[in-house]
Design an enzyme around this catalytic site. Structure first.
Site, PDB file in Angstrom:
ATOM      1  N   GLU A   1      16.265  22.415  48.431  1.00  0.00           N
ATOM      2  CA  GLU A   1      16.013  21.248  47.568  1.00  0.00           C
ATOM      3  C   GLU A   1      14.612  21.323  46.971  1.00  0.00           C
ATOM      4  OE1 GLU A   1      16.269  18.270  50.556  1.00  0.00           O
ATOM      5  OE2 GLU A   1      18.447  18.340  50.682  1.00  0.00           O
TER       6      GLU A   1
ATOM      7  N   GLY B   1      11.598  20.651  44.571  1.00  0.00           N
ATOM      8  CA  GLY B   1      11.196  19.688  43.544  1.00  0.00           C
ATOM      9  C   GLY B   1      10.018  20.279  42.786  1.00  0.00           C
TER      10      GLY B   1
ATOM     11  N   CYS C   1     -10.044  -0.509  36.537  1.00  0.00           N
ATOM     12  CA  CYS C   1     -11.039  -1.176  37.363  1.00  0.00           C
ATOM     13  C   CYS C   1     -10.764  -0.944  38.835  1.00  0.00           C
ATOM     14  CB  CYS C   1     -11.073  -2.659  37.048  1.00  0.00           C
ATOM     15  SG  CYS C   1     -11.871  -2.935  35.479  1.00  0.00           S
ATOM     16  N   GLU C   2     -11.075   0.229  39.265  1.00  0.00           N
ATOM     17  CA  GLU C   2     -10.854   0.697  40.630  1.00  0.00           C
ATOM     18  C   GLU C   2     -11.377   2.123  40.563  1.00  0.00           C
ATOM     19  OE1 GLU C   2      -8.822   0.158  44.414  1.00  0.00           O
ATOM     20  OE2 GLU C   2      -8.355  -1.168  42.761  1.00  0.00           O
TER      21      GLU C   2
END
Ligand SMILES: *Cc1c(COP(=O)(O)O)cnc(C)c1O
Length: 405
Positions: free
Chosen positions: A263, A265, A332-333
């Site tokens: 699988e 990704g 704003c972070e």
């Protein structure tokens, strides 16, 4: 062969479609898929693209055209897969901690299902008995992957049924006459060491004899790709060789040869992706030089969330002198994309490209700070097409209920 888009192509796309924009290069996806197919050509192996990495329906359609199957992490991914034209037999739903009604929905859609708890396995047995084949996700208690956040198979992980509870699984299988068609393990992401996969298989070989109706062994995803020069990719040919040897040394006691599933990704879609931003503001401070781009972790969260490294290039000044920059976003972070990074001289208005932006890029984006999600563009046969419109202001309000206060 190493398919990539040029600075010229990326600049044209930025000018035509605006920024920030995610760009995916179809031929790179094909290259990665062919690497897997050709390495495993001597084994009966099927690749299910783990689409949580990037679910744009056009990407899914393209992977279907290549012959890939699809691994889903939610019922909605299953539905997008069906929309993209995958037949139910080519869709696998590897559930984790989901409500049973989603499993019923997957059953009604006719897709393969991997169940990851004793509780859901029991509900499944009560309702369907031997009538619908099902897989079991096991937790092999192996520590693997780039870091703890993306490690899923260790002995404190929520994922899968711990192998030490095998007796409980067997009790349920007997009680409800369950038709167990595959065993699944997925130990994490960014796994460079192929022996981790072999270790996982070794754990399974002790368990396989208990399940008489097994047809597939699902070894999950997690192949590593290079994020910077000098980085290694999982050695896929070596993995294929070791997997083949391991299965040759452990023939299925039940006689039936077991098909192998993977699988992947990130391996399929990480490198096909480019995230193009534009520089809003240059800020010289006594300590650092900041380049502030028109994006943030609302669009690409991997650097802040996983400490992920994304190579950044200034495609507007390919011959400029190299300086050291801190590349930050506009929300704003604290949203630092890169610190102390050597990049060719950055000026306001330049386009900065983030590489390896295909997997878990757009897919993990949000509207934090009431900002709009970027557009997505796919390049195929040299032609760029819009595959997701940039959000507009109304999208932010679409589901808000306006009260009349
Ligand atoms: C996320 C996931 C994958 C894919 O992991 P990659 O690191 O992107 O290859 C495969 N299988 C399952 C069950 C997953 O949850």
């Amino acid at each position: 062969m190493n398919q990539h888009l040029t600075a010229r192509q990326l600049t044209d796309i930025a000018n035509e479609f605006g920024t920030p924009v995610y760009v995916y290069h179809a031929e790179k996806i094909a290259e990665q898929y062919q690497k897997l197919k050709s390495a495993f050509r001597e084994s009966d192996t099927v690749f299910f693209y783990a689409c949580k990495a990037l679910t744009n329906v056009n990407i899914l359609k393209y992977l279907r055209s290549l012959g890939a199957c699809l691994d889903c992490s939610s019922i909605n991914e299953v539905k997008i897969g069906l929309l993209a034209g995958f037949s139910p037999q080519k869709i696998l739903y590897t559930s984790n901690g989901i409500a049973f009604d989603e499993i019923e929905e997957a059953r009604n859609a006719g897709v393969h299902i991997n169940i990851d708890s004793l509780s859901n396995l029991e509900k499944f047995g009560k309702k369907y008995g031997h009538g619908y084949p099902v897989g079991i996700r096991l937790r092999p208690n192996i520590l693997a992957g780039g870091n703890l956040k993306i490690s899923t198979g260790h002995d404190k992980s929520k994922f899968g049924i711990p192998v030490e509870q095998l007796d409980k699984v067997l009790t349920l299988v007997e009680k409800y006459d369950l038709f167990i068609r595959d065993l699944h393990i997925h130990t994490g992401s960014d796994i460079k060491d192929v022996d981790i996969f072999v270790k996982g298989i070794e754990v399974l070989f002790d368990i396989i004899p208990h399940f008489k109706e097994l047809e597939f062994i699902d070894l999950g995803g997690g192949f590593k790709v290079p994020y910077k020069s000098g980085d290694a990719e999982t050695d896929i040919p070596l993995l294929a060789k070791k997997v083949k040897e391991a299965f040759a040394n452990h023939p299925n006691p039940n006689g039936r040869p077991l098909q192998i599933w993977f699988e992947p990704g990130k391996f399929l879609v990480s490198e096909c992706g480019y995230f193009i931003t534009q520089v809003n503001v240059m800020k010289e401070t006594p300590g650092l030089t900041f380049a502030g781009v028109n994006s943030g972790f609302n669009h690409l969260i991997r650097p802040m969330f996983y400490d992920a490294y994304h190579q950044i290039e200034n495609i507007s000044n390919l011959n400029g002198a190299e300086n050291i920059y801190t590349v930050v976003g506009n929300i704003c972070e604290t949203d630092t994309f890169a610190s102390g990074r050597k990049i060719r001289e950055i000026r306001e208005g330049d386009f900065l490209v983030f590489y390896n932006a295909g997997a878990y890029g757009f897919e993990m984006s949000s509207n934090f700070n009431s900002r709009l999600k970027p557009a997505e563009v796919m390049v195929k046969d040299g032609k760029a097409s819009l595959i997701r419109r940039r959000e507009v202001f109304d999208d932010l309000l679409r589901n808000q209920v306006m009260s009349d206060q």
